[in-house]
Design a protein around this motif. Sequence first.
Motif, PDB file in Angstrom:
ATOM      1  N   ALA A 317       0.805  -1.223  -0.034  1.00  0.00           N
ATOM      2  CA  ALA A 317      -0.143  -0.282   0.045  1.00  0.00           C
ATOM      3  C   ALA A 317       0.981   1.418  -0.026  1.00  0.00           C
ATOM      4  CB  ALA A 317      -1.010   0.064   1.126  1.00  0.00           C
ATOM      5  N   GLU A 318       1.943   1.078   0.646  1.00  0.00           N
ATOM      6  CA  GLU A 318       3.229   2.273   0.522  1.00  0.00           C
ATOM      7  C   GLU A 318       4.001   2.464  -0.923  1.00  0.00           C
ATOM      8  OE1 GLU A 318       5.495   1.672   4.018  1.00  0.00           O
ATOM      9  OE2 GLU A 318       3.788   1.569   5.285  1.00  0.00           O
ATOM     10  N   GLN A 319       3.916   1.308  -1.593  1.00  0.00           N
ATOM     11  CA  GLN A 319       4.607   1.453  -2.808  1.00  0.00           C
ATOM     12  C   GLN A 319       3.807   1.679  -4.143  1.00  0.00           C
ATOM     13  OE1 GLN A 319       7.112  -1.751  -2.315  1.00  0.00           O
ATOM     14  NE2 GLN A 319       8.390  -0.546  -0.786  1.00  0.00           N
ATOM     15  N   THR A 320       2.715   1.867  -4.231  1.00  0.00           N
ATOM     16  CA  THR A 320       1.931   1.990  -5.373  1.00  0.00           C
ATOM     17  C   THR A 320       1.909   3.541  -5.826  1.00  0.00           C
ATOM     18  OG1 THR A 320      -0.353   2.326  -4.322  1.00  0.00           O
ATOM     19  CG2 THR A 320       0.192  -0.013  -5.411  1.00  0.00           C
ATOM     20  N   GLU A 321       2.245   3.929  -7.001  1.00  0.00           N
ATOM     21  CA  GLU A 321       2.180   5.111  -7.303  1.00  0.00           C
ATOM     22  C   GLU A 321       0.824   5.735  -7.979  1.00  0.00           C
ATOM     23  OE1 GLU A 321       5.715   5.456  -9.606  1.00  0.00           O
ATOM     24  OE2 GLU A 321       6.952   4.877  -7.738  1.00  0.00           O
ATOM     25  N   VAL A 322       0.398   5.128  -8.910  1.00  0.00           N
ATOM     26  CA  VAL A 322      -1.031   5.376  -9.571  1.00  0.00           C
ATOM     27  C   VAL A 322      -2.004   5.181  -8.635  1.00  0.00           C
ATOM     28  CG1 VAL A 322      -2.388   4.982 -11.421  1.00  0.00           C
ATOM     29  CG2 VAL A 322       0.071   4.630 -11.728  1.00  0.00           C
ATOM     30  N   PHE A 323      -2.283   4.057  -7.814  1.00  0.00           N
ATOM     31  CA  PHE A 323      -3.125   3.839  -6.607  1.00  0.00           C
ATOM     32  C   PHE A 323      -2.698   4.868  -5.481  1.00  0.00           C
ATOM     33  CE2 PHE A 323      -3.925  -0.030  -8.863  1.00  0.00           C
ATOM     34  CZ  PHE A 323      -5.454  -0.405  -8.647  1.00  0.00           C
ATOM     35  N   PHE A 324      -3.422   6.000  -5.154  1.00  0.00           N
ATOM     36  CA  PHE A 324      -3.310   6.747  -4.146  1.00  0.00           C
ATOM     37  C   PHE A 324      -3.494   5.780  -2.760  1.00  0.00           C
ATOM     38  CE2 PHE A 324      -4.063  10.343  -6.968  1.00  0.00           C
ATOM     39  CZ  PHE A 324      -2.853  10.621  -7.154  1.00  0.00           C
ATOM     40  N   LEU A 325      -2.661   6.033  -1.765  1.00  0.00           N
ATOM     41  CA  LEU A 325      -3.084   5.210  -0.178  1.00  0.00           C
ATOM     42  C   LEU A 325      -3.894   6.351   0.153  1.00  0.00           C
ATOM     43  CD1 LEU A 325      -2.714   3.407   1.905  1.00  0.00           C
ATOM     44  CD2 LEU A 325      -0.607   4.498   2.539  1.00  0.00           C
ATOM     45  N   ALA A 326      -5.428   5.825   0.332  1.00  0.00           N
ATOM     46  CA  ALA A 326      -6.219   6.914   0.864  1.00  0.00           C
ATOM     47  C   ALA A 326      -7.574   6.274   1.237  1.00  0.00           C
ATOM     48  CB  ALA A 326      -6.461   7.935   0.018  1.00  0.00           C
ATOM     49  N   GLU A 327      -8.385   6.605   2.001  1.00  0.00           N
ATOM     50  CA  GLU A 327      -9.780   6.272   2.354  1.00  0.00           C
ATOM     51  C   GLU A 327     -10.477   6.658   1.270  1.00  0.00           C
ATOM     52  OE1 GLU A 327     -10.842   6.924   6.471  1.00  0.00           O
ATOM     53  OE2 GLU A 327      -9.046   6.092   7.357  1.00  0.00           O
ATOM     54  N   SER A 328     -11.885   6.236   1.321  1.00  0.00           N
ATOM     55  CA  SER A 328     -12.901   6.619   0.412  1.00  0.00           C
ATOM     56  C   SER A 328     -12.734   5.562  -0.888  1.00  0.00           C
ATOM     57  CB  SER A 328     -12.884   8.117   0.072  1.00  0.00           C
ATOM     58  OG  SER A 328     -14.256   8.236  -0.508  1.00  0.00           O
ATOM     59  N   LEU A 329     -13.608   5.875  -1.765  1.00  0.00           N
ATOM     60  CA  LEU A 329     -13.737   5.062  -2.959  1.00  0.00           C
ATOM     61  C   LEU A 329     -14.672   5.567  -3.925  1.00  0.00           C
ATOM     62  CD1 LEU A 329     -16.754   2.989  -2.822  1.00  0.00           C
ATOM     63  CD2 LEU A 329     -15.773   3.052  -0.419  1.00  0.00           C
ATOM     64  N   GLY A 330     -14.793   5.052  -5.230  1.00  0.00           N
ATOM     65  CA  GLY A 330     -15.824   5.606  -6.180  1.00  0.00           C
ATOM     66  C   GLY A 330     -15.288   6.693  -6.893  1.00  0.00           C
ATOM     67  N   GLY A 331     -14.092   7.300  -6.859  1.00  0.00           N
ATOM     68  CA  GLY A 331     -13.779   8.407  -7.585  1.00  0.00           C
ATOM     69  C   GLY A 331     -13.090   7.810  -9.040  1.00  0.00           C
ATOM     70  N   VAL A 332     -12.856   8.711  -9.931  1.00  0.00           N
ATOM     71  CA  VAL A 332     -12.196   8.312 -11.046  1.00  0.00           C
ATOM     72  C   VAL A 332     -10.532   8.085 -10.774  1.00  0.00           C
ATOM     73  CG1 VAL A 332     -13.791   9.568 -12.317  1.00  0.00           C
ATOM     74  CG2 VAL A 332     -11.599  10.861 -11.563  1.00  0.00           C
ATOM     75  N   GLU A 333     -10.124   8.333  -9.850  1.00  0.00           N
ATOM     76  CA  GLU A 333      -8.734   8.007  -9.642  1.00  0.00           C
ATOM     77  C   GLU A 333      -8.770   6.716  -8.573  1.00  0.00           C
ATOM     78  OE1 GLU A 333     -10.594   9.724  -7.090  1.00  0.00           O
ATOM     79  OE2 GLU A 333      -9.601  11.637  -7.887  1.00  0.00           O
ATOM     80  N   SER A 334      -7.933   5.662  -8.965  1.00  0.00           N
ATOM     81  CA  SER A 334      -7.569   4.641  -8.140  1.00  0.00           C
ATOM     82  C   SER A 334      -7.106   4.949  -6.724  1.00  0.00           C
ATOM     83  CB  SER A 334      -6.920   3.363  -8.769  1.00  0.00           C
ATOM     84  OG  SER A 334      -7.414   3.217 -10.266  1.00  0.00           O
TER      85      SER A 334
END
Length: 380
Positions: A317-334
């Motif tokens: 979870a700390e190493q993805t770059e396109v996927f932001f490490l964040a709560e919530s869901l359902g937005g255009v960004e992963s």
Amino acid sequence: MRFETKAIHRGQDPEPATGAVVVPIYATSTYAQSAPGKHAGYEYSRTDNPTRTALQTALGELEGVGEGSGGGGVATASGMAAVALCGYLLGAGDHVLLPDDAYGGTFRFFARVLGEQGFEWSVARPTEPDSVAAAIRPTTRLVWLETPSNPLLRVADITRLAAIAHDAGALLVVDNTFATPYLQRPLEFGADIVLHSTTKYLGGHSDVVGGALVTADRELHERLRFLQNAAGPVPGPFDAWLVLRGIKTLAVRMERHCANAAAIAEYLLADDRVAEVMYPGLASHPDHVLAGRQMDAFGGMVSFRPRGGRAAAHRLAEQTEVFFLAESLGGVESLIEIPAAMTHQSVVGTPLEVPDDLVRLSVGIEHVDDLIEDLDRALG
Ligand SMILES: *Cc1c(COP(=O)(O)O)cnc(C)c1O
């Protein structure tokens, strides 16, 4: 009118004075009256605001409740405000039956807020309807359901659970945040109230917090509208407008969310760095057949457990770059998150506790190859 067209047109006729094709943001708290008590339907913006009215009409229509049918949508300031409005349907001594896999905030509200005020609650497993029937009490007023559930993505049979709730004289509330009305319309299966965190897919751009309830029942709708005004957790006109704008593109966004999530689930399933993948679209998912019957496609959320336990999950979870490490869901960004350490911290040590090595993805609408390459790199 079909879903995609309704999403753009229902409740959203051109504004009569100017012809503006987009519903304006009516930034006003009050409305001039021609004589005391005489007005065109609007008196004060906690009670009603035209931007919110447009949103409420659209929300109702998308869940299959036609304008003028008596039922409809009730927009709230957040998903939790919608949960809290349902709490006001309870009377002294009433019992709520919660699912064993649900949004942590919903559990926290019933257990730690209403529970501490003397309302009763308990937990059952909606994927085993007999256990729900067995957990019903004479005082059960609400049966709560999230399907697909958060974060384990189990799918429960809405028709059966509605029958169980109704046999007991209780209402079935379905949190439809994960599926959205594009994929699943719980009222068609007998649910009494549909709940949304519009913060998620309906808003769709991670730029607004909002919620909603929808019911087809005239009396229940009147009661919820009364509670909305009496308790006051309403969205402001700008927030209502953002959700309304999001809804217009819901159908096309969901198509891409679903396609990307399905591809990622297959990719993870085939990767031996991954121990378990949870996605209702996989033939190996325990509720796959039911999901196929109840949903038009399988959604944009994927959960999985990498090999290597909690440390591996956190590292990923700390190493993805396109996927932001964040709560919530359902937005255009992963987005990527660890429920046990983030969204579901409030359920640690309760019957809703989730595995500490579980990773939850909200798969966005970027190019799927960029998403898969990002996960591949981060899995190390
Ligand atoms: C986010 C969420 C909620 C709460 O909504 P807020 O808008 O954050 O208050 C409720 N249910 C589900 C399934 C959610 O994902």
